[in-house]
Design a protein around this motif. Structure first.
Motif, PDB file in Angstrom:
ATOM      1  N   PRO A 158       0.802  -1.227   0.000  1.00 36.19           N
ATOM      2  CA  PRO A 158       0.000   0.000   0.000  1.00 36.19           C
ATOM      3  C   PRO A 158       0.841   1.287   0.000  1.00 36.19           C
ATOM      4  O   PRO A 158       0.311   2.362  -0.293  1.00 36.19           O
ATOM      5  CB  PRO A 158      -0.812  -0.107   1.304  1.00 36.19           C
ATOM      6  N   LEU A 161       3.694   2.943  -5.316  1.00 37.06           N
ATOM      7  CA  LEU A 161       3.048   3.200  -6.598  1.00 37.06           C
ATOM      8  C   LEU A 161       3.808   2.399  -7.649  1.00 37.06           C
ATOM      9  O   LEU A 161       5.012   2.570  -7.833  1.00 37.06           O
ATOM     10  CB  LEU A 161       3.093   4.687  -6.952  1.00 37.06           C
ATOM     11  N   VAL A 170      -0.211  -4.421 -14.290  1.00 40.35           N
ATOM     12  CA  VAL A 170      -0.836  -3.398 -13.443  1.00 40.35           C
ATOM     13  C   VAL A 170      -1.966  -4.028 -12.628  1.00 40.35           C
ATOM     14  O   VAL A 170      -2.085  -3.798 -11.418  1.00 40.35           O
ATOM     15  CB  VAL A 170      -1.354  -2.226 -14.314  1.00 40.35           C
ATOM     16  N   ALA A 171      -2.779  -4.855 -13.276  1.00 42.07           N
ATOM     17  CA  ALA A 171      -3.896  -5.517 -12.580  1.00 42.07           C
ATOM     18  C   ALA A 171      -3.390  -6.422 -11.463  1.00 42.07           C
ATOM     19  O   ALA A 171      -3.946  -6.441 -10.360  1.00 42.07           O
ATOM     20  CB  ALA A 171      -4.728  -6.316 -13.577  1.00 42.07           C
ATOM     21  N   ARG A 174      -2.327  -4.362  -8.475  1.00 41.39           N
ATOM     22  CA  ARG A 174      -3.491  -3.851  -7.723  1.00 41.39           C
ATOM     23  C   ARG A 174      -4.098  -4.938  -6.844  1.00 41.39           C
ATOM     24  O   ARG A 174      -4.510  -4.669  -5.710  1.00 41.39           O
ATOM     25  CB  ARG A 174      -4.538  -3.294  -8.695  1.00 41.39           C
ATOM     26  N   GLN A 175      -4.136  -6.158  -7.360  1.00 40.25           N
ATOM     27  CA  GLN A 175      -4.701  -7.263  -6.574  1.00 40.25           C
ATOM     28  C   GLN A 175      -3.882  -7.536  -5.312  1.00 40.25           C
ATOM     29  O   GLN A 175      -4.409  -8.041  -4.324  1.00 40.25           O
ATOM     30  CB  GLN A 175      -4.777  -8.526  -7.437  1.00 40.25           C
ATOM     31  N   PHE A 178      -0.997  -2.894  -4.240  1.00 40.87           N
ATOM     32  CA  PHE A 178      -0.254  -1.735  -4.735  1.00 40.87           C
ATOM     33  C   PHE A 178      -1.226  -0.700  -5.300  1.00 40.87           C
ATOM     34  O   PHE A 178      -2.272  -1.057  -5.855  1.00 40.87           O
ATOM     35  CB  PHE A 178       0.666  -2.135  -5.897  1.00 40.87           C
ATOM     36  N   ASP A 179      -0.858   0.574  -5.212  1.00 36.06           N
ATOM     37  CA  ASP A 179      -1.447   1.572  -6.092  1.00 36.06           C
ATOM     38  C   ASP A 179      -0.709   1.383  -7.417  1.00 36.06           C
ATOM     39  O   ASP A 179       0.492   1.110  -7.419  1.00 36.06           O
ATOM     40  CB  ASP A 179      -1.201   2.974  -5.527  1.00 36.06           C
ATOM     41  N   ALA A 180      -1.385   1.484  -8.542  1.00 33.21           N
ATOM     42  CA  ALA A 180      -0.725   1.167  -9.813  1.00 33.21           C
ATOM     43  C   ALA A 180      -1.269   2.026 -10.935  1.00 33.21           C
ATOM     44  O   ALA A 180      -2.448   2.363 -10.977  1.00 33.21           O
ATOM     45  CB  ALA A 180      -0.901  -0.316 -10.149  1.00 33.21           C
ATOM     46  N   ARG A 182      -0.968   2.515 -15.306  1.00 34.96           N
ATOM     47  CA  ARG A 182      -0.481   2.025 -16.593  1.00 34.96           C
ATOM     48  C   ARG A 182       0.272   3.158 -17.294  1.00 34.96           C
ATOM     49  O   ARG A 182      -0.258   4.247 -17.484  1.00 34.96           O
ATOM     50  CB  ARG A 182      -1.623   1.534 -17.467  1.00 34.96           C
TER      51      ARG A 182
END
Length: 199
Positions: A158, A161, A170-171, A174-175, A178-180, A182
């Protein structure tokens, strides 16, 4: 948020086999066919995951003997696939470094070829650490490689980035919390960072 994690190819540096194969093939059509069917992304990903190029090239040459020389060039002339740093990214990384962010890399890249790029581009010198898939024998978007980054550098998802040009990567980030973002261009990323009050 004080930690930023960058992908390399397509984000920090321009790697594209077409830079090389436009010199080898006389037609764009034949080149694209070769890159789609012979030295394709799926084949290259296995080197990113740790398969030695010598093995990969030999196996493919047996399968496609008509392309023996072109397949050999993938490794022998690999440096010609590098097109330079992505415009504006070195300046943006430098700006983030000056702001006090911790900067890391998480890349799908062969352990055999990454040192060539590492030596060529100074943008890598600004990073505090990196995880290279070819050394780990595992590639994004497998969650395990993200976890290795977090463990190795004592990071929390968390607090990070993550920036990558692949939607799947990226997906996956996020899972894992992470903040992510593209990546599209340095200018677009700079706008996004300003929107997040990170610049």
């Amino acid at each position: 948020m004080k930690t930023i994690v960058f992908d390399f190819g397509g984000v920090l540096v321009d790697w594209n086999p077409r830079h090389l194969y436009r010199k080898i093939f006389s037609s764009e059509e034949e080149m694209e066919g070769f890159l789609a069917q012979v030295c394709n992304g799926e084949w290259n990903a296995k080197q990113d995951a740790g398969r030695p190029f010598a093995q990969a090239v030999a196996e493919l040459q047996k399968q496609y003997p008509q392309y023996t020389e072109q397949i050999a060039a993938y490794f022998d002339r690999w440096g010609e696939m590098l097109g330079g740093e992505i415009p504006g990214m070195a300046d943006l990384v430098r700006m983030l470094k000056r702001k006090g962010y911790k900067l890391y890399g998480l890349t799908n890249w062969s352990a055999e070829t990454f040192p060539l790029a590492r030596a060529k581009y100074s943008v890598f010198d600004m990073l505090d650490g990196m995880v290279v898939s070819g050394e780990e024998h595992i590639i994004k978007p497998d969650p395990e490689i993200y976890k290795r980054l977090l463990t190795r550098f004592q990071l929390r998802a968390p607090d990070c980035l993550f920036i990558d040009d692949s939607p799947a990567n990226v997906a996956a980030a996020r899972q894992l919390g992470f903040d992510a973002v593209r990546f599209e261009s340095a200018a677009a990323l700079e706008r996004e960072l300003k929107r997040r009050n990170m610049l």
